[in-house]
Design a protein around this motif. Structure first.
Motif, PDB file in Angstrom:
ATOM      1  N   VAL A  33      11.947 -40.594  12.727  1.00 38.25           N
ATOM      2  CA  VAL A  33      10.632 -40.268  12.170  1.00 38.25           C
ATOM      3  C   VAL A  33      10.317 -41.250  11.051  1.00 38.25           C
ATOM      4  N   ILE A  34       9.166 -41.882  11.134  1.00 44.04           N
ATOM      5  CA  ILE A  34       8.704 -42.780  10.078  1.00 44.04           C
ATOM      6  C   ILE A  34       7.896 -41.987   9.058  1.00 44.04           C
ATOM      7  N   GLU A  35       6.951 -41.183   9.573  1.00 40.03           N
ATOM      8  CA  GLU A  35       6.129 -40.364   8.679  1.00 40.03           C
ATOM      9  C   GLU A  35       5.412 -39.282   9.464  1.00 40.03           C
ATOM     10  N   ALA A  36       5.014 -38.243   8.748  1.00 34.61           N
ATOM     11  CA  ALA A  36       4.127 -37.223   9.310  1.00 34.61           C
ATOM     12  C   ALA A  36       2.704 -37.716   9.101  1.00 34.61           C
ATOM     13  N   GLU A  37       1.873 -37.565  10.110  1.00 34.84           N
ATOM     14  CA  GLU A  37       0.519 -38.109  10.072  1.00 34.84           C
ATOM     15  C   GLU A  37      -0.551 -37.032   9.997  1.00 34.84           C
ATOM     16  N   GLY A  38      -0.169 -35.835   9.604  1.00 35.70           N
ATOM     17  CA  GLY A  38      -1.143 -34.750   9.497  1.00 35.70           C
ATOM     18  C   GLY A  38      -1.066 -33.825  10.687  1.00 35.70           C
ATOM     19  N   GLU A  39      -1.938 -32.826  10.682  1.00 39.08           N
ATOM     20  CA  GLU A  39      -1.972 -31.833  11.748  1.00 39.08           C
ATOM     21  C   GLU A  39      -3.196 -32.063  12.616  1.00 39.08           C
ATOM     22  N   TRP A  40      -2.980 -31.985  13.937  1.00 36.45           N
ATOM     23  CA  TRP A  40      -4.039 -32.260  14.904  1.00 36.45           C
ATOM     24  C   TRP A  40      -3.942 -31.288  16.065  1.00 36.45           C
ATOM     25  N   PRO A  41      -5.083 -30.986  16.711  1.00 40.20           N
ATOM     26  CA  PRO A  41      -5.042 -30.121  17.894  1.00 40.20           C
ATOM     27  C   PRO A  41      -4.209 -30.764  19.000  1.00 40.20           C
ATOM     28  N   LEU A  42      -3.445 -29.952  19.698  1.00 35.61           N
ATOM     29  CA  LEU A  42      -2.596 -30.417  20.788  1.00 35.61           C
ATOM     30  C   LEU A  42      -3.484 -30.749  22.000  1.00 35.61           C
ATOM     31  N   PRO A  43      -3.525 -32.019  22.419  1.00 35.57           N
ATOM     32  CA  PRO A  43      -4.417 -32.400  23.517  1.00 35.57           C
ATOM     33  C   PRO A  43      -4.058 -31.724  24.837  1.00 35.57           C
ATOM     34  N   ASP A  44      -2.797 -31.339  25.013  1.00 37.53           N
ATOM     35  CA  ASP A  44      -2.381 -30.636  26.228  1.00 37.53           C
ATOM     36  C   ASP A  44      -3.190 -29.341  26.378  1.00 37.53           C
ATOM     37  N   ASP A  45      -3.333 -28.603  25.274  1.00 37.20           N
ATOM     38  CA  ASP A  45      -4.083 -27.349  25.295  1.00 37.20           C
ATOM     39  C   ASP A  45      -5.555 -27.607  25.585  1.00 37.20           C
ATOM     40  N   ARG A  46      -6.125 -28.627  24.962  1.00 37.18           N
ATOM     41  CA  ARG A  46      -7.532 -28.953  25.212  1.00 37.18           C
ATOM     42  C   ARG A  46      -7.770 -29.283  26.677  1.00 37.18           C
ATOM     43  N   ARG A  48      -6.185 -28.249  29.188  1.00 36.32           N
ATOM     44  CA  ARG A  48      -5.998 -27.051  30.009  1.00 36.32           C
ATOM     45  C   ARG A  48      -7.022 -25.968  29.689  1.00 36.32           C
ATOM     46  N   GLY A  49      -7.950 -26.248  28.767  1.00 33.30           N
ATOM     47  CA  GLY A  49      -8.992 -25.291  28.429  1.00 33.30           C
ATOM     48  C   GLY A  49      -8.521 -24.155  27.547  1.00 33.30           C
ATOM     49  N   ILE A  50      -7.415 -24.325  26.846  1.00 37.56           N
ATOM     50  CA  ILE A  50      -6.898 -23.300  25.944  1.00 37.56           C
ATOM     51  C   ILE A  50      -7.680 -23.386  24.636  1.00 37.56           C
ATOM     52  N   THR A  51      -8.348 -22.281  24.291  1.00 39.90           N
ATOM     53  CA  THR A  51      -9.184 -22.248  23.102  1.00 39.90           C
ATOM     54  C   THR A  51      -8.764 -21.096  22.215  1.00 39.90           C
ATOM     55  N   PRO A  52      -8.536 -21.353  20.955  1.00 41.60           N
ATOM     56  CA  PRO A  52      -8.469 -22.671  20.353  1.00 41.60           C
ATOM     57  C   PRO A  52      -7.133 -23.333  20.687  1.00 41.60           C
ATOM     58  N   PRO A  53      -7.100 -24.661  20.684  1.00 37.14           N
ATOM     59  CA  PRO A  53      -5.830 -25.338  20.932  1.00 37.14           C
ATOM     60  C   PRO A  53      -4.886 -25.150  19.749  1.00 37.14           C
ATOM     61  N   ARG A  54      -3.580 -25.188  20.033  1.00 30.69           N
ATOM     62  CA  ARG A  54      -2.607 -25.141  18.941  1.00 30.69           C
ATOM     63  C   ARG A  54      -2.778 -26.384  18.068  1.00 30.69           C
ATOM     64  N   VAL A  55      -2.527 -26.227  16.799  1.00 32.40           N
ATOM     65  CA  VAL A  55      -2.581 -27.346  15.862  1.00 32.40           C
ATOM     66  C   VAL A  55      -1.153 -27.612  15.406  1.00 32.40           C
ATOM     67  N   GLU A  56      -0.725 -28.867  15.542  1.00 30.75           N
ATOM     68  CA  GLU A  56       0.653 -29.230  15.208  1.00 30.75           C
ATOM     69  C   GLU A  56       0.682 -30.499  14.376  1.00 30.75           C
TER      70      GLU A  56
END
Length: 90
Positions: A33-46, A48-56
């Motif tokens: 790991v070089i760095e954490a870059e913040g939290e973003w919605p998981l594109p896999d969920d988007r 697949r139409g999962i609403t809201p997507p998980r944020v990781e």
């Protein structure tokens, strides 16, 4: 944030039957790991139409090119969501 900078992580060897943003060439490979870059919605969920997507947390993870392709002295950095990673140990 689960993985601090410098942590050794393994990209999970996932092969789901749906969209995933984990490149095949890093699956099962160990990186740092070089760095954490913040939290973003998981594109896999988007996808697949999962609403809201998980944020990781998304991590910049550096892999030795030689480990990925059997040659090369450079490194490859990939942005990976937390659920794609597991601790690699020493």
């Amino acid at each position: 944030m689960r993985f601090p900078p410098g942590a050794r992580v393994r990209a999970r060897p996932l092969d789901p039957d749906h969209h995933i943003r984990l490149p095949r060439y890093v699956r099962g490979q160990v990186g740092e790991v070089i760095e954490a870059e913040g939290e973003w919605p998981l594109p896999d969920d988007r996808a697949r139409g999962i609403t809201p997507p998980r944020v990781e947390t998304v991590y910049a993870v550096r892999f030795p090119a030689g480990d990925l392709w059997g040659e090369g002295t450079h490194t490859v950095t990939v942005d990976l969501w937390e659920s794609y990673l597991e601790e690699a140990g020493r």
